[in-house]
Scaffold this active site. Structure first.
Site, PDB file in Angstrom:
ATOM      1  CE  LYS A   1      -3.837  -2.353   2.287  1.00 42.36           C
ATOM      2  NZ  LYS A   1      -4.713  -2.112   3.665  1.00 42.36           N
TER       3      LYS A   1
ATOM      4  NE  ARG B   1      -6.312 -12.550   4.936  1.00 45.94           N
ATOM      5  CZ  ARG B   1      -7.099 -11.513   4.941  1.00 45.94           C
ATOM      6  NH1 ARG B   1      -6.884 -10.465   4.017  1.00 45.94           N
ATOM      7  NH2 ARG B   1      -7.992 -11.185   5.813  1.00 45.94           N
TER       8      ARG B   1
ATOM      9  CG  PHE C   1     -13.297   1.027   6.739  1.00 48.80           C
ATOM     10  CD1 PHE C   1     -12.702   0.382   5.746  1.00 48.80           C
ATOM     11  CD2 PHE C   1     -14.095   0.353   7.721  1.00 48.80           C
ATOM     12  CE1 PHE C   1     -12.931  -0.906   5.428  1.00 48.80           C
ATOM     13  CE2 PHE C   1     -14.462  -1.122   7.378  1.00 48.80           C
ATOM     14  CZ  PHE C   1     -13.673  -1.689   6.312  1.00 48.80           C
TER      15      PHE C   1
ATOM     16  CG  HIS D   1      -4.972  -6.570  -0.423  1.00 54.00           C
ATOM     17  ND1 HIS D   1      -6.321  -6.403   0.099  1.00 54.00           N
ATOM     18  CD2 HIS D   1      -5.179  -7.433  -1.586  1.00 54.00           C
ATOM     19  CE1 HIS D   1      -6.957  -7.445  -0.419  1.00 54.00           C
ATOM     20  NE2 HIS D   1      -6.352  -8.048  -1.480  1.00 54.00           N
TER      21      HIS D   1
ATOM     22  NE  ARG E   1      -2.215  -5.865   7.387  1.00 54.48           N
ATOM     23  CZ  ARG E   1      -3.156  -6.377   6.861  1.00 54.48           C
ATOM     24  NH1 ARG E   1      -3.902  -7.631   7.677  1.00 54.48           N
ATOM     25  NH2 ARG E   1      -3.684  -5.969   5.870  1.00 54.48           N
TER      26      ARG E   1
ATOM     27  CD  GLU F   1      -8.430  -9.457  -3.714  1.00 49.94           C
ATOM     28  OE1 GLU F   1      -7.382  -9.735  -3.312  1.00 49.94           O
ATOM     29  OE2 GLU F   1      -9.407  -9.233  -2.880  1.00 49.94           O
TER      30      GLU F   1
ATOM     31  CG  ASN G   1      -3.709  -2.766   6.814  1.00 50.79           C
ATOM     32  OD1 ASN G   1      -3.458  -2.177   5.989  1.00 50.79           O
ATOM     33  ND2 ASN G   1      -4.459  -3.105   7.576  1.00 50.79           N
TER      34      ASN G   1
ATOM     35  CB  THR H   1      -7.323  -5.824   9.752  1.00 52.04           C
ATOM     36  OG1 THR H   1      -7.834  -6.982   9.118  1.00 52.04           O
ATOM     37  CG2 THR H   1      -7.456  -4.946   9.037  1.00 52.04           C
TER      38      THR H   1
ATOM     39  CE1 TYR I   1      -9.230  -3.089   0.169  1.00 54.49           C
ATOM     40  CE2 TYR I   1      -8.424  -1.402  -1.255  1.00 54.49           C
ATOM     41  CZ  TYR I   1      -8.331  -2.445  -0.121  1.00 54.49           C
ATOM     42  OH  TYR I   1      -6.840  -2.713   0.123  1.00 54.49           O
TER      43      TYR I   1
HETATM   44  P1  IDP Z   1      -7.554  -7.120   5.399  1.00 58.96           P
HETATM   45  O1  IDP Z   1      -6.767  -5.993   4.650  1.00 58.96           O
HETATM   46  O2  IDP Z   1      -6.796  -7.544   6.550  1.00 58.96           O
HETATM   47  O3  IDP Z   1      -8.267  -8.210   4.531  1.00 58.96           O
HETATM   48  P2  IDP Z   1     -10.332  -5.684   5.438  1.00 58.96           P
HETATM   49  O4  IDP Z   1     -11.270  -6.083   6.503  1.00 58.96           O
HETATM   50  O5  IDP Z   1     -10.479  -6.572   4.003  1.00 58.96           O
HETATM   51  O6  IDP Z   1      -8.917  -6.002   5.919  1.00 58.96           O
HETATM   52  O7  IDP Z   1     -10.438  -4.354   5.008  1.00 58.96           O
HETATM   53  C1  IDP Z   1      -9.510  -3.780   4.023  1.00 58.96           C
HETATM   54  C2  IDP Z   1      -8.799  -2.365   4.574  1.00 58.96           C
HETATM   55  O8  IDP Z   1      -9.605  -1.653   5.097  1.00 58.96           O
HETATM   56  C3  IDP Z   1      -7.790  -2.891   5.753  1.00 58.96           C
HETATM   57  O9  IDP Z   1      -6.722  -3.501   5.304  1.00 58.96           O
HETATM   58  C4  IDP Z   1      -7.541  -1.751   6.293  1.00 58.96           C
HETATM   59  O10 IDP Z   1      -6.763  -0.805   5.582  1.00 58.96           O
HETATM   60  C5  IDP Z   1      -9.030  -0.840   6.122  1.00 58.96           C
HETATM   61  N1  IDP Z   1      -9.809  -1.441   7.305  1.00 58.96           N
HETATM   62  C6  IDP Z   1     -10.650  -2.449   7.547  1.00 58.96           C
HETATM   63  N2  IDP Z   1     -11.305  -2.308   8.778  1.00 58.96           N
HETATM   64  C7  IDP Z   1     -11.144  -1.039   9.268  1.00 58.96           C
HETATM   65  C8  IDP Z   1     -11.787  -0.353  10.392  1.00 58.96           C
HETATM   66  O11 IDP Z   1     -12.511  -0.634  11.180  1.00 58.96           O
HETATM   67  N3  IDP Z   1     -11.437   0.811  10.303  1.00 58.96           N
HETATM   68  C9  IDP Z   1     -10.488   1.420   9.730  1.00 58.96           C
HETATM   69  N4  IDP Z   1      -9.766   0.920   8.704  1.00 58.96           N
HETATM   70  C10 IDP Z   1     -10.418  -0.393   8.377  1.00 58.96           C
HETATM   71 MG    MG Z   2      -9.577  -8.050   2.943  1.00 57.50          MG
END
Ligand code: IDP
Ligand code: MG
Length: 138
Positions: free
Chosen positions: A11, A87, A59, A121, A104, A132, A118, A93, A51
């Site tokens: 990212k 993962r 968010f 992805h 992370r 994707e 973070n 996350t 997304y």
């Molecule tokens: P992941 O990247 O661990 O798969 P996802 O739930 O798919 O997590 O969310 C995509 C991205 O959105 C996360 O990597 C993070 O950057 C952001 N994100 C997810 N949940 C939240 C939240 O509750 N608050 C703020 N940002 C979030």
């Molecule tokens: Mg995800």
């Protein structure tokens, strides 16, 4: 063998902080192959497709803005069970609770921003990976 491919994104925070090499090093050190790699700046249309599952969440807009804020590195990594494996390498996350030893957990923290920055992805299932990879490498 469950030979798989997964989509990994470094990212914009990862690129800005000069962590591209460190993240690729961890992918390769684990034993996965880099199958394809490119640096790019993603636009809104591409990120909305990528997304789609998060559209409507609070968010979502900050996430899209953040992901457009600078170049990213898109990687297709290949290996046996690489989807699950990456993962695990990436960690949770929320970087505050991501285990030390993960990308992370070791390299990111909560900056108090609307969207959590973070670093990476990783696709979360074979269906997501296929979808994707098609979005980023058509
Ligand atoms: P992941 O990247 O661990 O798969 P996802 O739930 O798919 O997590 O969310 C995509 C991205 O959105 C996360 O990597 C993070 O950057 C952001 N994100 C997810 N949940 C939240 C939240 O509750 N608050 C703020 N940002 C979030
Ligand atoms: Mg995800």
């Amino acid at each position: 063998m469950t030979l798989e491919r997964t989509l990994i994104l470094v990212k914009p925070d990862g690129v800005r902080r000069g962590l591209v090499g460190e993240i690729i090093r961890r992918i390769e050190a684990k034993g996965y192959q880099i199958y394809a790699l490119k640096m790019m700046t993603a636009d809104r249309e591409l990120l909305t497709a990528h997304y789609a599952e998060h559209e409507g969440k609070p968010f979502f807009e900050p996430l899209v803005e953040f992901m457009m804020s600078g170049p990213i590195v898109a990687i297709v990594a290949e290996g046996n069970r690489v989807i699950e494996g990456f993962r695990k390498l990436a960690g949770a996350t929320d970087p505050t609770v991501a285990e030390p030893g993960t990308i992370r957990g070791d390299l990111a923290r909560d900056q108090g921003t609307k969207v959590v920055q973070n670093l990476v992805h990783g696709s979360d299932s074979p269906e997501s990976a296929l979808r994707e990879i098609g979005i980023f490498f058509n």
